[in-house]
Enzyme design. Sequence first.
Site, PDB file in Angstrom:
ATOM      1  N   ARG A 122      52.038  37.166  36.696  1.00  0.00           N
ATOM      2  CA  ARG A 122      51.586  37.834  35.469  1.00  0.00           C
ATOM      3  C   ARG A 122      52.669  38.755  34.939  1.00  0.00           C
ATOM      4  NH1 ARG A 122      47.900  41.520  35.740  1.00  0.00           N
ATOM      5  NH2 ARG A 122      47.382  41.384  33.553  1.00  0.00           N
ATOM      6  N   LYS A 187      48.907  42.869  48.424  1.00  0.00           N
ATOM      7  CA  LYS A 187      48.644  41.658  47.631  1.00  0.00           C
ATOM      8  C   LYS A 187      48.732  40.390  48.483  1.00  0.00           C
ATOM      9  CE  LYS A 187      49.516  39.617  43.211  1.00  0.00           C
ATOM     10  NZ  LYS A 187      49.433  39.939  41.820  1.00  0.00           N
ATOM     11  N   ARG A 323      46.403  50.667  38.373  1.00  0.00           N
ATOM     12  CA  ARG A 323      46.835  51.215  39.682  1.00  0.00           C
ATOM     13  C   ARG A 323      45.904  52.339  40.086  1.00  0.00           C
ATOM     14  NH1 ARG A 323      52.651  51.267  37.956  1.00  0.00           N
ATOM     15  NH2 ARG A 323      52.933  49.034  37.943  1.00  0.00           N
TER      16      ARG A 323
END
Length: 326
Positions: A122, A187, A323
Amino acid sequence: MPKTTLLPRLADGQIHSGQELADVMGISRTAVWKQLNRLAELGIEVESVKGQGYRVPGGLDLLDANRVREQLKPASSNLLREVRVLESVDSTNAEVLRQLVDGSDPRGLVCTAERQTAGRGRRGRQWVSPFARNIYLSLAWDFSEGASALEGLSLAIGVAAVRALKELNLGPVSLKWPNDILVEGAKLGGVLLEMSGDAAGQIQVVIGLGLNVSMSAATGSAIDQSWTDLDRVSGGRTPPRNHLLAALLDELLPLLQNFDREGFSPWRDEWRALDALADAQVLLHSGPDQFAGIARGVDDRGALLLETASGIRPVFGGEVSLRPAS
Ligand code: BTN
């Protein structure tokens, strides 16, 4: 580039002499040597064992379209048009987008690859895609109601991916709006949707899913955020990637079949239960702008509900990032 026929032979991690490889494959020693060089170009470590031959330390878990198909549930199998397994490609999303231009039916077209040379993440980021280590999966579908029918689709894809991982006892996995798959804040994977066609009518969508399975620390050092992979999460008990792909497709294909009719709302509660930032102080970046607030889950359209001093407002995906504030 031609496929390296040597690879399946060396995937067992055992030592194979140059002569044995040449005999079994019916090619010359020189051709074997050329293929070994090609493996090095693909980023595969081939060890030369003096006086004995060659081996790939640790072996390789290679992708195989037939294995994927065999392991699918019948309902998903019926929704699958084609599974293409490529050795190397720029991006599986780009490859499927290229396939869509001929006007053929996109539904159930699946492409996966051992490596991507220009994997797309992304917000213009690169997706680190080493050979035979992770999952790079792209899947095409089409919708008749234009781009608005796709609201919340990438969030539902995240939920479906988590369902597949849970089914295989891999977890605990959470989701971060809009497209991140996380384990304890690191992640594990991500979703990238790309569109072609008419944004107000018949639209084709390519769903790209990247999942880190077994990435070396050296390769992962190119990732500019905290990351993890299924091997770390499962203590090395990750199933073969063909099995993982089948489990993912078993969730994704039925989801796509129903999404046109049902949209995101049936997925909302499950997404909220997996929300890594539920009720957390967050910072939302959108281009040059930054907004602080509290993440209050998502609405029926998949928009993030951001609470600020002026109330709760929905924020739609796109080129935004979220975030934790601390
Ligand atoms: C993200 O930035 O979190 C989204 C990553 C999506 C990566 C996948 S890997 C398969 C497909 N092909 C690509 O080039 N990107 C997606």
